[in-house]
Write an enzyme that holds these catalytic residues in place. Structure first.
Site, mmCIF file in Angstrom:
data_model
loop_
_atom_site.group_PDB
_atom_site.id
_atom_site.type_symbol
_atom_site.label_atom_id
_atom_site.label_comp_id
_atom_site.label_asym_id
_atom_site.label_seq_id
_atom_site.Cartn_x
_atom_site.Cartn_y
_atom_site.Cartn_z
ATOM 1 N N CYS A 1 2.246 -11.550 19.596
ATOM 2 C CA CYS A 1 1.339 -11.055 18.547
ATOM 3 C C CYS A 1 1.885 -11.522 17.206
ATOM 4 O O CYS A 1 3.002 -11.151 16.833
ATOM 5 C CB CYS A 1 1.238 -9.529 18.561
ATOM 6 S SG CYS A 1 0.356 -8.908 17.106
ATOM 7 N N CYS B 1 -3.433 -7.054 21.127
ATOM 8 C CA CYS B 1 -2.299 -6.194 20.768
ATOM 9 C C CYS B 1 -2.821 -4.777 20.521
ATOM 10 O O CYS B 1 -3.802 -4.587 19.803
ATOM 11 C CB CYS B 1 -1.635 -6.743 19.502
ATOM 12 S SG CYS B 1 -0.500 -5.578 18.730
ATOM 13 N N CYS C 1 2.517 -8.572 14.681
ATOM 14 C CA CYS C 1 3.796 -7.860 14.887
ATOM 15 C C CYS C 1 4.975 -8.822 14.809
ATOM 16 O O CYS C 1 6.109 -8.391 14.722
ATOM 17 C CB CYS C 1 3.875 -7.208 16.263
ATOM 18 S SG CYS C 1 2.683 -5.935 16.608
ATOM 19 N N HIS D 1 -2.586 -4.108 16.593
ATOM 20 C CA HIS D 1 -3.432 -4.872 15.672
ATOM 21 C C HIS D 1 -4.862 -5.111 16.189
ATOM 22 O O HIS D 1 -5.706 -5.597 15.438
ATOM 23 C CB HIS D 1 -2.775 -6.222 15.350
ATOM 24 C CG HIS D 1 -1.578 -6.093 14.465
ATOM 25 N ND1 HIS D 1 -0.316 -5.869 14.957
ATOM 26 C CD2 HIS D 1 -1.458 -6.120 13.110
ATOM 27 C CE1 HIS D 1 0.540 -5.774 13.938
ATOM 28 N NE2 HIS D 1 -0.125 -5.919 12.822
ATOM 29 N N HIS E 1 3.906 1.540 2.401
ATOM 30 C CA HIS E 1 5.156 0.876 1.997
ATOM 31 C C HIS E 1 5.825 1.679 0.886
ATOM 32 O O HIS E 1 7.044 1.833 0.851
ATOM 33 C CB HIS E 1 4.889 -0.540 1.472
ATOM 34 C CG HIS E 1 4.086 -1.406 2.401
ATOM 35 N ND1 HIS E 1 2.861 -1.925 2.058
ATOM 36 C CD2 HIS E 1 4.336 -1.822 3.660
ATOM 37 C CE1 HIS E 1 2.397 -2.650 3.069
ATOM 38 N NE2 HIS E 1 3.270 -2.596 4.055
ATOM 39 N N LYS F 1 -3.295 4.762 11.456
ATOM 40 C CA LYS F 1 -2.254 4.248 10.567
ATOM 41 C C LYS F 1 -2.912 3.420 9.458
ATOM 42 O O LYS F 1 -3.708 2.532 9.730
ATOM 43 C CB LYS F 1 -1.298 3.359 11.365
ATOM 44 C CG LYS F 1 -0.182 2.774 10.516
ATOM 45 C CD LYS F 1 0.712 1.867 11.336
ATOM 46 C CE LYS F 1 1.809 1.273 10.457
ATOM 47 N NZ LYS F 1 1.994 -0.142 10.643
ATOM 48 N N HIS G 1 0.860 -1.194 0.000
ATOM 49 C CA HIS G 1 0.000 0.000 0.000
ATOM 50 C C HIS G 1 0.893 1.240 0.000
ATOM 51 O O HIS G 1 2.129 1.124 0.001
ATOM 52 C CB HIS G 1 -1.019 -0.026 1.137
ATOM 53 C CG HIS G 1 -0.438 -0.084 2.523
ATOM 54 N ND1 HIS G 1 0.416 0.870 3.025
ATOM 55 C CD2 HIS G 1 -0.600 -0.988 3.515
ATOM 56 C CE1 HIS G 1 0.742 0.577 4.257
ATOM 57 N NE2 HIS G 1 0.154 -0.564 4.584
ATOM 58 N N LYS H 1 -3.298 -2.834 6.075
ATOM 59 C CA LYS H 1 -4.099 -3.831 5.385
ATOM 60 C C LYS H 1 -5.062 -4.478 6.380
ATOM 61 O O LYS H 1 -6.224 -4.706 6.081
ATOM 62 C CB LYS H 1 -3.173 -4.885 4.785
ATOM 63 C CG LYS H 1 -3.917 -5.869 3.918
ATOM 64 C CD LYS H 1 -3.082 -7.110 3.717
ATOM 65 C CE LYS H 1 -3.935 -8.264 3.223
ATOM 66 N NZ LYS H 1 -3.326 -9.548 3.552
HETATM 67 N N1 MSP Z 1 9.121 -7.046 7.984
HETATM 68 C C1 MSP Z 1 9.133 -5.987 8.931
HETATM 69 C C2 MSP Z 1 10.365 -5.124 8.767
HETATM 70 C C3 MSP Z 1 11.668 -5.853 8.896
HETATM 71 S S1 MSP Z 1 13.035 -4.797 8.619
HETATM 72 C C4 MSP Z 1 14.354 -5.687 9.110
HETATM 73 C C5 MSP Z 1 7.892 -5.099 8.727
HETATM 74 N N2 MSP Z 1 7.333 -5.149 7.533
HETATM 75 S S2 MSP Z 1 5.999 -4.374 7.105
HETATM 76 O O1 MSP Z 1 5.777 -4.762 5.746
HETATM 77 O O2 MSP Z 1 4.944 -4.623 8.034
HETATM 78 O O3 MSP Z 1 6.274 -2.843 7.210
HETATM 79 C C6 MSP Z 1 7.455 -2.254 6.808
HETATM 80 C C7 MSP Z 1 7.392 -0.781 6.759
HETATM 81 O O4 MSP Z 1 6.340 -0.318 5.913
HETATM 82 C C8 MSP Z 1 7.153 0.012 8.017
HETATM 83 O O5 MSP Z 1 8.177 0.107 8.890
HETATM 84 C C9 MSP Z 1 6.973 1.358 7.401
HETATM 85 O O6 MSP Z 1 8.234 1.811 6.998
HETATM 86 C C10 MSP Z 1 6.117 1.016 6.203
HETATM 87 N N3 MSP Z 1 4.709 1.253 6.501
HETATM 88 C C11 MSP Z 1 3.723 0.335 6.709
HETATM 89 N N4 MSP Z 1 2.556 1.010 6.947
HETATM 90 C C12 MSP Z 1 2.767 2.338 6.892
HETATM 91 C C13 MSP Z 1 1.975 3.500 7.000
HETATM 92 N N5 MSP Z 1 0.688 3.464 7.202
HETATM 93 N N6 MSP Z 1 2.601 4.695 6.863
HETATM 94 C C14 MSP Z 1 3.940 4.805 6.597
HETATM 95 N N7 MSP Z 1 4.701 3.736 6.497
HETATM 96 C C15 MSP Z 1 4.168 2.487 6.646
HETATM 97 O O7 MSP Z 1 7.519 -4.397 9.636
#
Ligand code: MSP
Length: 525
Positions: free
Chosen positions: A130, A155, A133, A158, A24, A305, A21, A308
Site C-alpha cells: 500500500c 488496503c 501506508c 486507505h 498531526h 479517522k 491537519h 486527508k
Molecule cells: N511518516 C510516518 C511516521 C514515521 S515516524 C518514524 C507517518 N506520517 S503521517 O504524517 O501519516 O502521520 C503521523 C502521525 O500523525 C500519526 O501517527 C498520528 O500521530 C498523527 N495523526 C494523523 N492522523 C491523525 C488523526 N486523525 N488523529 C490523531 N492523530 C493523527 O505515519
C-alpha cells in the site's frame, strides 16, 4: 536549571505531502506539552519533531506536480510544516528532515553496523504493497474492494487498491527478535502505553514475526543501501532512524549518550513500527531500546479517522485563528483521554472555551487582578492569619500539583489538566463564598480582605506555572499581570515540582492591568 535527569521526547516525523491537519497538530502539541512540563521541572529535556521525506508516495506526488522530489518536499516543509509549529506555539529543540545529510550518512552507518552483525540477508519478495501506508500489508489489513475497486484487493485503512510487487530485497532478521521483544514487554510493562496498546502489541508479536524487507530497488528516492547502491532503504526503516540520527548517532557519541534512550509519542496507527520493529533494530545494533512508546488515539470526524485522503482534514489554523493556540492546545489535551479516540466538534470546542477558559480560568484571573488593583492600589497584599477555608485552598494547590506531576509521569496530560483545574474551580468558589467586594465595604475587615486576595494571587501564581506547558501565552500574560516577572523571575524559571509550596509571591509585588485572557468569540451566524 537542569537536574541531569534526561527527558528526550519525539513526535512521529510527518509525511510532508499531506497538508497538516488537526490530527498531526494533536500529536505535536501533546509531545510539546510533555516536553515543556519536564523542561519546567528542570529535567534535561529535548524535543524532536520533523518530516519523513523519502518513499514512493513522495516521488509520485512530486511527479504529479512536475517537480523533483527534493523541490517538492522543500516547498511543503517550508510552506506548511514549519508554519504549523508556529501556529501551535511548539517549542521543539530540533527539526529533522530525512533528506538532510546528517540523517542520510548516519542512517547508512546504522544499517552497515546491523549488516556487519549478520542480521541482514538478500532474498526474493512478492507481496501486496500500500503506497498510502508505505507498507507491505499483512493479511488482516487486506480487504475486497467495492465500487470502482470491485474485484481488487484494497488496503483496509486507505480503501485504495494494493500493488503486487515482486523484487529482490534485503531482509532484516526480525523473526530472531520475537523472544527478546516478548521479554521486554513482560519485564517492562510500561514500555508500551496505554495498556490496550500494549496488549495489542504483545498479541501481535506472540503470533510470530516475519523477516522484514528493508530495501527497494524499483525507484531511487531514498537513502542508498551502503553495501549495494542499486537499492534504497525502505522508507519506514529510514524514518525510524531519525530518532537516533537527530541526536548524534554515529557522529556525536557524547550527545547521543546524553539523550538516548527517549520516549516516542505516536498515533496508534503506527504503533507496531515503534513498539516492534524499532526496538528490534536497536537490539540488533546493540543499542538501548526506547524508554517507552505512548500510542494516542485518533481524532475522529463522523466516526472515522480524520484524514486527508478521505477529505476530512481540518487545518489547525482554522481553529487557531478563532480561538488562539492556547485554546487549541487546552481543548485537545484536556477533552480527549490521552490514549483513546476522540471526536472533534466545533460546538464542543466553543462550549469549553466559554465555560472553562473564559468563565473559569480567565475570569478568575481578571477579577483577582482587578480587585488587587481597586482595593490595594495594585500591590499584592500581606495576608493576615489563615483560617480553615484558606488552608483548604493551600491543600488543594499542593494536592493538584503533585497529582498533575504524577499524571504527567504516566503521559496522562488530560488527567494532569483535570487535577490542575481543581484549583480554578475551588478558587472561583472561594471568591464567591468569601465575597471580597463585601469585605471591602467594611474597614474592620481589611485584614481578612488582604488574606482572601493574597490567597487568590498565590493560587494564580501556581496556576500560571502549572498551566504554562499547556497554555504558554495566556500564562505568560497572567505572570506579567501578577508582577511575578519582577518579583520571581521569568515563568520558565519556576520549578514546576515545587509549585505547591505556599507563600512564594511576595506581598507588595506590583500587579499590572490584565486584558481578558480569553476574549468573547463573536459567533458567525
Ligand atoms: N511518516 C510516518 C511516521 C514515521 S515516524 C518514524 C507517518 N506520517 S503521517 O504524517 O501519516 O502521520 C503521523 C502521525 O500523525 C500519526 O501517527 C498520528 O500521530 C498523527 N495523526 C494523523 N492522523 C491523525 C488523526 N486523525 N488523529 C490523531 N492523530 C493523527 O505515519
Amino acid at each position: 536549571m537542569t537536574s541531569g535527569r534526561s527527558f528526550y521526547i519525539t513526535t512521529p516525523i510527518y509525511y510532508p505531502s499531506d497538508v497538516p491537519h488537526i490530527g498531526h497538530g494533536y500529536t505535536t502539541v501533546a509531545a510539546d506539552a510533555l516536553a515543556r512540563w519536564h523542561r519546567q521541572a528542570g529535567d534535561d529535556t529535548w524535543m524532536l519533531t520533523g518530516t519523513d521525506e523519502h518513499g514512493q508516495k513522495m516521488m509520485r506526488a512530486a511527479a504529479a506536480n512536475g517537480v523533483t522530489p527534493q523541490e517538492w518536499v522543500d516547498k511543503l516543509v517550508t510552506e506548511a510544516w514549519f508554519p504549523l509549529l508556529k501556529t501551535l506555539d511548539v517549542a521543539n529543540d530540533d527539526f529533522i528532515r530525512t533528506t538532510q545529510e546528517r540523517h542520510e550518512t548516519r542512517a547508512q552507518k546504522f544499517w552497515q553496523s546491523i549488516y556487519d552483525r549478520g542480521y541482514v540477508y538478500a532474498g526474493e519478495y512478492e507481496a501486496l504493497y500500500c503506497v498510502g501506508c508505505e507498507e507491505f500489508k499483512p493479511e488482516s489489513e487486506i480487504v475486497d474492494g467495492t465500487g470502482p475497486f470491485e474485484g481488487l484487493k484494497v488496503c483496509a485503512i486507505h480503501s485504495k487498491p494494493l500493488e503486487l510487487l515482486h523484487e529482490k530485497n534485503y531482509f532484516f532478521k526480525l523473526s530472531e527478535f520475537q523472544d527478546r521483544l516478548l521479554a521486554l514487554y513482560r519485564d517492562r510493562p510500561d514500555f508500551v502505553q496505554p495498556e490496550s496498546a500494549r496488549n495489542e502489541v504483545v498479541a501481535f508479536v506472540q503470533q510470530g514475526l516475519k523477516d522484514l524487507s528493508i530495501s527497494r530497488s524499483a525507484f531511487d528516492w531514498g537513502i542508498p543501501i551502503p553495501w549495494d547502491s542499486s537499492h534504497v532503504l525502505y522508507v519506514w526503516i529510514d524514518a525510524l532512524l531519525n530518532y537516533a540520527t537527530a541526536i548524534g548517532y554515529g557522529a556525536d557519541d557524547e550527545n547521543f549518550a546524553r539523550r538516548w534512550p527517549g520516549y516516542h509519542v505516536v498515533g496508534k496507527d503506527i504503533l507496531r513500527f515503534h513498539a516492534v520493529i524499532w526496538p528490534a533494530m536497536l537490539m540488533a545494533a546493540g543499542l538501548d531500546v526506547p524508554k517507552g512508546v505512548f500510542a494516542h488515539g485518533w481524532l475522529l470526524v463522523g466516526g472515522e479517522k480524520m484524514s486527508k485522503s478521505k477529505a476530512t482534514g481540518i487545518a489547525p489554523e482554522t481553529l487557531v485563528e478563532t480561538f488562539g493556540s492556547d485554546a487549541f492546545r487546552f481543548y485537545f489535551l484536556s477533552a480527549i483521554a490521552f490514549g483513546q479516540d476522540g471526536s472533534f466538534s466545533w460546538e464542543d470546542l466553543s462550549a469549553r472555551y466559554q465555560a472553562e477558559l473564559a468563565n473559569g480560568f480567565g475570569n478568575l484571573a481578571s477579577r483577582t487582578i482587578a480587585m488587587i488593583g481597586r482595593y490595594f492600589d495594585g500591590a499584592v497584599p500581606e495576608p493576615g492569619a489563615y483560617t480553615d477555608v484558606d488552608l483548604a485552598i493551600q491543600r488543594v494547590v499542593q494536592d493538584a500539583a503533585s497529582r498533575a506531576d504524577e499524571a504527567i509521569e504516566r503521559f496522562r496530560i488530560d488527567e494532569a489538566i483535570r487535577a490542575v483545574w481543581t484549583i480554578v474551580d475551588e478558587l472561583n468558589g472561594y471568591i464567591t463564598d468569601n465575597e471580597p467586594w463585601a469585605l471591602a465595604k467594611d474597614e474592620t475587615q481589611r485584614e481578612r480582605l488582604a488574606t482572601v486576595l493574597y490567597t487568590c494571587a498565590e493560587g494564580l501564581r501556581a496556576l500560571a506555572v502549572l498551566l504554562s506547558p499547556i497554555m504558554p501565552q495566556s500564562t505568560a500574560k497572567l505572570w506579567a499581570a501578577l508582577g511575578a516577572d519582577q518579583a520571581l523571575g521569568t515563568l520558565a524559571e519556576q520549578p514546576i515540582r515545587e509549585v505547591g509550596t505556599w507563600g512564594v509571591l511576595p506581598a507588595g509585588t506590583a500587579t499590572q492591568a490584565l486584558a481578558p485572557l480569553f476574549p468573547r468569540i463573536e459567533q458567525a451566524d
